[in-house]
Design a protein around this motif. Structure first.
Motif, mmCIF file in Angstrom:
data_model
loop_
_atom_site.group_PDB
_atom_site.id
_atom_site.type_symbol
_atom_site.label_atom_id
_atom_site.label_comp_id
_atom_site.label_asym_id
_atom_site.label_seq_id
_atom_site.Cartn_x
_atom_site.Cartn_y
_atom_site.Cartn_z
ATOM 1 N N LEU A 75 73.758 1.281 15.096
ATOM 2 C CA LEU A 75 73.751 2.405 16.033
ATOM 3 C C LEU A 75 72.397 3.111 16.081
ATOM 4 C CD1 LEU A 75 77.208 3.974 15.103
ATOM 5 C CD2 LEU A 75 76.678 2.545 17.093
ATOM 6 N N LEU A 76 71.610 2.942 15.036
ATOM 7 C CA LEU A 76 70.313 3.625 14.956
ATOM 8 C C LEU A 76 69.242 2.833 15.682
ATOM 9 C CD1 LEU A 76 70.523 4.616 11.193
ATOM 10 C CD2 LEU A 76 70.781 6.127 13.173
ATOM 11 N N PRO A 77 68.255 3.510 16.251
ATOM 12 C CA PRO A 77 67.178 2.802 16.950
ATOM 13 C C PRO A 77 66.277 2.049 15.961
ATOM 14 C CG PRO A 77 66.727 5.157 16.886
ATOM 15 C CD PRO A 77 68.099 4.965 16.315
ATOM 16 N N GLU A 78 65.688 0.971 16.401
ATOM 17 C CA GLU A 78 64.783 0.171 15.556
ATOM 18 C C GLU A 78 63.646 1.030 15.018
ATOM 19 O OE1 GLU A 78 62.548 -2.670 13.529
ATOM 20 O OE2 GLU A 78 64.674 -2.620 14.048
ATOM 21 N N ARG A 79 63.162 1.960 15.817
ATOM 22 C CA ARG A 79 62.047 2.812 15.390
ATOM 23 C C ARG A 79 62.402 3.596 14.132
ATOM 24 N NH1 ARG A 79 57.156 4.186 15.510
ATOM 25 N NH2 ARG A 79 56.403 6.262 15.982
ATOM 26 N N PHE A 80 63.656 3.953 13.956
ATOM 27 C CA PHE A 80 64.113 4.640 12.752
ATOM 28 C C PHE A 80 63.771 3.819 11.508
ATOM 29 C CE2 PHE A 80 67.265 5.267 9.435
ATOM 30 C CZ PHE A 80 67.339 6.639 9.311
ATOM 31 N N PHE A 81 64.014 2.525 11.556
ATOM 32 C CA PHE A 81 63.769 1.661 10.402
ATOM 33 C C PHE A 81 62.273 1.472 10.147
ATOM 34 C CE2 PHE A 81 67.954 0.575 12.081
ATOM 35 C CZ PHE A 81 68.724 0.819 10.963
ATOM 36 N N VAL A 82 61.499 1.374 11.223
ATOM 37 C CA VAL A 82 60.044 1.260 11.087
ATOM 38 C C VAL A 82 59.490 2.516 10.410
ATOM 39 C CG1 VAL A 82 57.872 1.167 12.401
ATOM 40 C CG2 VAL A 82 59.803 -0.294 13.060
ATOM 41 N N LEU A 83 59.940 3.673 10.866
ATOM 42 C CA LEU A 83 59.458 4.940 10.310
ATOM 43 C C LEU A 83 59.964 5.167 8.882
ATOM 44 C CD1 LEU A 83 59.777 7.038 13.550
ATOM 45 C CD2 LEU A 83 57.649 6.438 12.377
ATOM 46 N N GLN A 84 61.149 4.689 8.582
ATOM 47 C CA GLN A 84 61.676 4.776 7.224
ATOM 48 C C GLN A 84 60.754 4.025 6.259
ATOM 49 O OE1 GLN A 84 66.067 4.148 5.548
ATOM 50 N NE2 GLN A 84 65.189 2.252 6.300
ATOM 51 N N ASP A 85 60.302 2.848 6.658
ATOM 52 C CA ASP A 85 59.374 2.066 5.832
ATOM 53 C C ASP A 85 58.025 2.769 5.719
ATOM 54 O OD1 ASP A 85 61.378 0.181 5.562
ATOM 55 O OD2 ASP A 85 60.576 -1.150 7.115
ATOM 56 N N GLU A 86 57.555 3.330 6.821
ATOM 57 C CA GLU A 86 56.283 4.049 6.827
ATOM 58 C C GLU A 86 56.355 5.279 5.918
ATOM 59 O OE1 GLU A 86 54.406 6.675 10.244
ATOM 60 O OE2 GLU A 86 54.031 4.537 10.640
ATOM 61 N N ALA A 87 57.473 5.985 5.940
ATOM 62 C CA ALA A 87 57.640 7.167 5.085
ATOM 63 C C ALA A 87 57.566 6.770 3.612
ATOM 64 C CB ALA A 87 58.965 7.862 5.385
ATOM 65 N N ARG A 88 58.135 5.653 3.268
ATOM 66 C CA ARG A 88 58.101 5.177 1.885
ATOM 67 C C ARG A 88 56.656 4.972 1.434
ATOM 68 N NH1 ARG A 88 61.771 1.476 -1.466
ATOM 69 N NH2 ARG A 88 63.253 2.688 -0.298
ATOM 70 N N LEU A 89 55.867 4.300 2.270
ATOM 71 C CA LEU A 89 54.461 4.042 1.929
ATOM 72 C C LEU A 89 53.662 5.336 1.847
ATOM 73 C CD1 LEU A 89 53.810 0.891 4.133
ATOM 74 C CD2 LEU A 89 54.145 0.969 1.647
ATOM 75 N N ARG A 90 53.891 6.229 2.773
ATOM 76 C CA ARG A 90 53.142 7.488 2.785
ATOM 77 C C ARG A 90 53.551 8.393 1.622
ATOM 78 N NH1 ARG A 90 51.952 8.859 9.161
ATOM 79 N NH2 ARG A 90 50.501 7.114 9.406
ATOM 80 N N ALA A 91 54.811 8.350 1.226
ATOM 81 C CA ALA A 91 55.255 9.126 0.064
ATOM 82 C C ALA A 91 54.589 8.591 -1.208
ATOM 83 C CB ALA A 91 56.776 9.098 -0.060
ATOM 84 N N ARG A 92 54.426 7.286 -1.292
ATOM 85 C CA ARG A 92 53.720 6.705 -2.447
ATOM 86 C C ARG A 92 52.281 7.210 -2.499
ATOM 87 N NH1 ARG A 92 55.790 0.696 -1.597
ATOM 88 N NH2 ARG A 92 57.859 0.955 -2.498
ATOM 89 N N ALA A 93 51.629 7.291 -1.342
ATOM 90 C CA ALA A 93 50.248 7.786 -1.299
ATOM 91 C C ALA A 93 50.180 9.242 -1.766
ATOM 92 C CB ALA A 93 49.683 7.645 0.116
ATOM 93 N N VAL A 94 51.161 10.047 -1.386
ATOM 94 C CA VAL A 94 51.202 11.445 -1.829
ATOM 95 C C VAL A 94 51.400 11.494 -3.342
ATOM 96 C CG1 VAL A 94 52.507 13.618 -1.704
ATOM 97 C CG2 VAL A 94 52.015 12.329 0.387
ATOM 98 N N SER A 95 52.288 10.674 -3.856
ATOM 99 C CA SER A 95 52.526 10.622 -5.296
ATOM 100 C C SER A 95 51.259 10.245 -6.058
ATOM 101 C CB SER A 95 53.647 9.622 -5.596
ATOM 102 O OG SER A 95 53.836 9.483 -6.977
ATOM 103 N N GLU A 96 50.532 9.256 -5.550
ATOM 104 C CA GLU A 96 49.293 8.822 -6.201
ATOM 105 C C GLU A 96 48.231 9.924 -6.163
ATOM 106 O OE1 GLU A 96 48.383 5.183 -4.136
ATOM 107 O OE2 GLU A 96 50.110 4.161 -5.025
#
Length: 173
Positions: A120-141
């Motif tokens: 039911l969710l748009p494909e863009r949701f999944f793309v952004l979910q992956d991007e958020a994971r990577l960007r959160a790692r950068a913030v953690s580092e």
């Protein structure tokens, strides 16, 4: 104002922070704790808005309820991260960013799973979910290194992803 590559993320951080501080200052001061166990408080007073996303028209209530359960913890982590970054509390920022980067993700829909929440969710949701994971790692580092500039820039990019994801969720695009 001098334009630098991190001007927009810094402005976003300042605006979000100011909003949270104004909201917090408008609330009642905390009451002293009594020795007796307290009753569970309501989430908000009648007529007082609860901070949450609007309800998207395309999702049934059951699907929204499942997502709401997942996102409540995510929202608390986002608030912790905002305060940790803004107040340069590196350990808090690092821990919150790590929780965001390692939280369970919703998987893309599998073939034949058209009736599942994920479909039911748009494909863009999944793309952004992956991007958020990577960007959160950068913030953690950045928090780990105590690099204030990288912390602000990384947090600004993460917030951009958060807003884009919320927009994709609400507008089904």
């Amino acid at each position: 104002m001098i334009k630098t590559p991190w001007t927009l993320p810094l402005v976003l951080v300042v605006c979000l922070t100011a909003g949270f501080f104004f909201q917090a200052s408008a609330e009642e001061p905390a009451k002293p704790k009594s020795p007796a166990p307290a009753k569970k408080a309501k989430a908000s007073a009648p007529g007082e808005p609860t901070p949450s996303l609007a309800k998207p028209d395309y999702l049934p209530e059951q699907a929204r309820g499942l997502l709401r359960q997942k996102m409540e913890r995510h929202g608390q982590d986002a608030r912790d991260l905002m305060f940790g970054v803004t107040l340069l509390q590196y350990d808090i920022a690092r821990a919150a960013a790590q929780r965001i980067s390692t939280e369970p993700r919703l998987v893309r829909p599998l073939p034949g799973g058209e009736g599942e929440l994920n479909a039911l969710l748009p494909e863009r949701f999944f793309v952004l979910q992956d991007e958020a994971r990577l960007r959160a790692r950068a913030v953690s580092e950045a928090a780990e290194k105590r690099d204030d500039k990288a912390l602000a820039e990384g947090y600004g990019r993460l917030v951009e992803t958060c807003v884009a994801c919320h927009s994709a969720y609400l507008n089904h695009r």
